[in-house]
Structure formats: C-alpha cells, structure tokens
Design an enzyme around this catalytic site. Structure first.
Site, mmCIF file in Angstrom:
data_model
loop_
_atom_site.group_PDB
_atom_site.id
_atom_site.type_symbol
_atom_site.label_atom_id
_atom_site.label_comp_id
_atom_site.label_asym_id
_atom_site.label_seq_id
_atom_site.Cartn_x
_atom_site.Cartn_y
_atom_site.Cartn_z
ATOM 1 N N LYS A 160 -1.331 -1.044 -4.250
ATOM 2 C CA LYS A 160 -2.499 -0.210 -3.922
ATOM 3 C C LYS A 160 -1.957 1.182 -3.659
ATOM 4 O O LYS A 160 -0.970 1.334 -2.942
ATOM 5 C CB LYS A 160 -3.176 -0.790 -2.679
ATOM 6 N N LYS A 198 -9.862 -6.295 8.751
ATOM 7 C CA LYS A 198 -8.813 -5.930 9.703
ATOM 8 C C LYS A 198 -9.306 -6.324 11.084
ATOM 9 O O LYS A 198 -10.392 -5.887 11.497
ATOM 10 C CB LYS A 198 -8.591 -4.410 9.698
ATOM 11 N N SER A 207 0.863 -1.178 0.000
ATOM 12 C CA SER A 207 0.000 0.000 0.000
ATOM 13 C C SER A 207 0.903 1.233 0.000
ATOM 14 O O SER A 207 1.698 1.426 0.913
ATOM 15 C CB SER A 207 -0.883 -0.027 1.255
ATOM 16 N N LYS A 213 -2.895 5.165 -2.383
ATOM 17 C CA LYS A 213 -3.866 6.013 -1.711
ATOM 18 C C LYS A 213 -4.249 7.131 -2.668
ATOM 19 O O LYS A 213 -3.380 7.716 -3.335
ATOM 20 C CB LYS A 213 -3.248 6.600 -0.439
ATOM 21 N N ASP A 256 -7.246 3.277 -2.885
ATOM 22 C CA ASP A 256 -7.971 3.370 -1.607
ATOM 23 C C ASP A 256 -8.115 4.843 -1.238
ATOM 24 O O ASP A 256 -7.120 5.562 -1.110
ATOM 25 C CB ASP A 256 -7.180 2.620 -0.519
ATOM 26 N N GLY A 309 -4.141 -3.905 6.450
ATOM 27 C CA GLY A 309 -3.112 -3.597 7.440
ATOM 28 C C GLY A 309 -3.282 -2.195 7.972
ATOM 29 O O GLY A 309 -4.015 -1.376 7.407
ATOM 30 N N GLU A 343 -11.250 1.086 -3.270
ATOM 31 C CA GLU A 343 -11.566 0.820 -1.864
ATOM 32 C C GLU A 343 -12.116 2.061 -1.185
ATOM 33 O O GLU A 343 -11.528 3.146 -1.271
ATOM 34 C CB GLU A 343 -10.275 0.339 -1.162
ATOM 35 N N ASP A 392 -13.949 -1.081 3.443
ATOM 36 C CA ASP A 392 -13.055 -1.208 4.590
ATOM 37 C C ASP A 392 -13.797 -0.606 5.793
ATOM 38 O O ASP A 392 -14.477 -1.331 6.542
ATOM 39 C CB ASP A 392 -11.728 -0.481 4.258
HETATM 40 O O1 OSB Z 1 -7.203 2.108 4.758
HETATM 41 O O2 OSB Z 1 -6.126 0.322 4.456
HETATM 42 C C1 OSB Z 1 -6.201 1.440 4.977
HETATM 43 C C2 OSB Z 1 -2.970 2.285 6.870
HETATM 44 C C3 OSB Z 1 -3.472 3.013 7.915
HETATM 45 C C4 OSB Z 1 -4.827 3.241 7.978
HETATM 46 C C5 OSB Z 1 -5.679 2.746 6.996
HETATM 47 C C6 OSB Z 1 -5.176 1.999 5.940
HETATM 48 C C7 OSB Z 1 -3.790 1.799 5.864
HETATM 49 C C8 OSB Z 1 -3.126 1.090 4.771
HETATM 50 C C9 OSB Z 1 -1.767 0.502 5.068
HETATM 51 O O3 OSB Z 1 -3.551 1.045 3.638
HETATM 52 C C10 OSB Z 1 -1.695 -0.964 4.849
HETATM 53 C C11 OSB Z 1 -0.434 -1.526 5.447
HETATM 54 O O4 OSB Z 1 -0.364 -1.710 6.684
HETATM 55 O O5 OSB Z 1 0.503 -1.770 4.686
HETATM 56 MG MG MG Z 2 -8.500 1.008 3.438
#
Ligand code: OSB
Ligand code: MG
Length: 375
Positions: free
Chosen positions: A163, A265, A137, A165, A190, A293, A216, A241
């Site tokens: 992925k 999660k 991510s 952001k 995401d 994560g 996402e 999520d």
């Molecule tokens: O939305 O998936 C999420 C990290 C912090 C808060 C929300 C998210 C995330 C990530 C990181 O996308 C995923 C990772 O731990 O590698």
């Molecule tokens: Mg997410």
C-alpha cells in the site's frame, strides 16, 4: 471485584527506522502512551495508545488521550475495579469520542484478563488463525525512483501486497512507475482524506488505468456521498478508514454503498471488542475487512495481530515485521515476516510478548503512576 492497584501512564518517544510521510505530515519519531494496569493480586495488562503527538489523523493527540485517561477512564477503574473489556467499553461509552484513549485502556484490560484466564489474547478474542496475512504500508518518498527501490526491497523481503500513501501531486506517476516495474503487484493506495470530492473522476482514471486494487479514504471523513460516487462502476475497491467510527457509521456507509472494503483499527473505533463487532457486521454483509495499523510498537502490534487472527478479517493486514518500524522493537520476541507474507500469532499468555526493559527505559520520556483519589 478485581481491584486496581496501579495504573501507570508512560510517555515514550521512539525513532522510526525511516520517516513515514502521509498526506497529513511526516513522522520521524513517534510519541505515544503505554498504559499498564496492575491488580491488587499481581495481574498485569498492557495497552498502547495510537494517538500521535499532533491531531492530524484524527482529533486526538497524546495530550488529549492522557487527559481522558487521567480524568475519566482511570477513575472509572478505581471506582469499579478491573472490569471486563466489554463492561469497561459499555461504561466508558457515557463519555463521547476519544476512542484512542478508550482503546488504550481496553487493550490493557484484554491483556490482563487473557493472562488471568491463562489464554493467549487471540484465544481470548476467539481467533483461530496461527498466522495472519500481512502487507506493508509505504510512505510518500522523496522521488519516484526512491519509491520503486523501496517497494522492490519490500517485495524482496517477502511482502505480498503493497500500500502506498498518495496525495494530489503524488499519485499518477508513482502508481504508473510501480505498475511498469512490477506488472503483477497487488497495489493499494491510501490518501488519508487528501482529495476534494470533485477529484473522483481523476482518481478513477489513474487507479483504473494502472491496476490499483484498492483506494483507501480518498475524501474527507464525512464525504460519504463522494465515496459512494467513486464506488459506482469502479474496477477497484473503495476502502474506508477514518469515516468508520462505530456500527452506526458503518451502517450509514453500507446503506449508501460508500465502501467495498473496511479498514478496522482498534484505536479508531474504541477497542478490540468494537473492532471485532465491526468485522462481524462487515462479514455479515459480505464486506471484506482487514486490520489497519498506526505504526505501533510490538505492544500494540501484538494486540492487532491477535485481532487479525479472527475469521471475519479476510484481506491482508497493515501489520508488518518489527524491523519495518523500530530497531530494536520494544518487545521480545520481535515480529518477523514468515512464509507467504505472514506474521505468526503469539501463543503465550496475554499479548504473548514481553517488554525489553533496557529499550523501554531508553525511550521513556515521562513516567506517571496514577493514584486513587481519596474521597
Ligand atoms: O491511514 O492507515 C493509515 C499510519 C499512521 C496513520 C494512519 C495510517 C497509517 C498507516 C501505517 O498506513 C500502517 C502501519 O502501521 O504499518
Ligand atoms: Mg488509512
């Protein structure tokens, strides 16, 4: 009854190897709690709390999680002993919300009971996989060339799905550039709820045009109808999520056809048991699920990897190698990327990794041993 001897609540702060920027903010250093439970017979279990310093991803924070654990969850264990994880969750359900605080304690109970049974956490959960498929991510970058460079490095390192952001203003150009540079890339995005429900047709246009495989949580947590509109005829998956907190919210979302992929999660849903239940429910409805994560250290990562070893998880997890987050990680051995974009599932007792004391002490900001309140 297995009695609790000590419940330790440690607060740590660790610098990330690089800032992680999402639609809700930038994290440079991660503040989090580690729960350590010890029985009067010497059994130990560890859990990591994914609540962040500020309530930006969800309503919980380090402070609210600490309060929840100190005020309700630890006293429950003083009273009732070291319950099984499922019994703990059943009892803790009397208090509303606070899933991240509940999960931190539940994770520690899973580790403790798995060790007591001389089993790995994956075995204790019923996971069969020896390796799990993962992706990475990637946070919002200073500019598009920096993003292309970063993604190129992760692909070079062996990650098989990326992925990124996104948020309004950081979407069309980044995905267009990635598609141009990497024509075969398996690309997810995401938004962490950053778009208004009216942005659906715009999202559909760029995500469709540039071959995004999965979008996402584009809309706010409660905007299920907006997600359902996006699902209709979309050439990509719509993943939820933040919207999915338990089985009833999953049922509601499925009833509205508001998702075609599920991020699970443990912290968001109150524990590993709840995460396993959600994944099984999803599999029963032919809904692909995958483990998300929250930038965990090797402690929380070990729990997540064990969860991802369960059969209902069919899409690559957001669980990357230790060196993508922290250098060095809190645990030995660290998680390393293996062949075909995988991480190995630890085989040792419990979570299968051990704290490196020197690293732990360096990042420890607050140490508290909770004591039994004398009646
Ligand atoms: O939305 O998936 C999420 C990290 C912090 C808060 C929300 C998210 C995330 C990530 C990181 O996308 C995923 C990772 O731990 O590698
Ligand atoms: Mg997410």
């Amino acid at each position: 009854m297995l009695e609790l001897r000590t419940c330790t609540l440690d607060e740590l702060e660790m610098p990330l190897v690089e800032p992680f920027e999402t639609s809700f903010g930038v994290e440079r250093r991660r503040r989090f709690l580690i729960v350590r439970l010890e029985s009067t017979q010497g059994d130990v279990g560890l859990g990591e709390c994914v609540a962040a310093r500020d309530p930006l991803y969800s309503g919980e924070s380090v402070t609210t999680a600490r309060w929840m654990i100190e005020t309700y969850l630890a006293p429950l264990l003083w009273r009732e002993g070291l319950l099984s994880p499922s019994e703990f969750s059943r009892r803790a359900a009397a208090w509303r919300g606070n899933p991240m605080a509940k999960a931190a304690v539940e994770l520690a109970l899973w580790d403790l009971w798995a060790r007591r049974h001389h089993r790995s956490l994956a075995e204790e959960l019923g996971g069969r996989r020896r390796r799990i498929e993962v992706g990475v991510s990637v946070g919002i970058q200073p500019d598009v060339p920096a993003l292309v460079r970063r993604v190129g490095e992760y692909l070079e390192a062996g990650y098989g799905r990326i992925k990124i952001k996104v948020r309004p203003g950081w979407d069309v150009q980044p995905v267009a550039a990635l598609r141009r540079e990497f024509p075969d890339l398996r690309l997810w995005v995401d938004a962490n709820q950053a778009y208004p429900p009216s942005a659906g047709s715009e999202i559909r246009r760029w995500a469709g045009r540039y071959g995004v495989d999965q979008v996402e949580q584009p809309f706010p947590e409660h905007a299920l109808a907006a997600h359902a509109r996006l699902v209709r005829g979309a050439p990509f998956r719509v993943c939820l999520d933040e919207s999915i907190l338990d089985l009833p919210t999953l049922e509601a979302a499925l009833g509205m056809r508001a998702l075609t992929s599920l991020n699970v999660k443990a912290g968001r849903v109150g524990g590993l048991g709840a995460g396993r239940d959600l994944a099984r429910a999803a599999a029963g409805r032919a809904l692909p699920a995958w483990v998300g994560g929250m930038l965990e250290t090797g402690i929380g990562r070990a729990h997540n990897v064990a969860l991802a070893s369960l059969a209902p998880f069919t899409f690559p997890a957001d669980l990357s190698a230790s060196d993508r987050y922290y250098a060095p990680d809190l645990v030995e051995p660290p998680f390393v990327l293996g062949p075909r974009s995988t991480l190995a599932v630890p085989r040792g007792p419990g979570i299968g990794v051990e704290i490196v004391e020197s690293v732990y002490r360096r990042h420890l900001r607050r140490h508290r041993e909770l004591r039994r309140k004398t009646p």
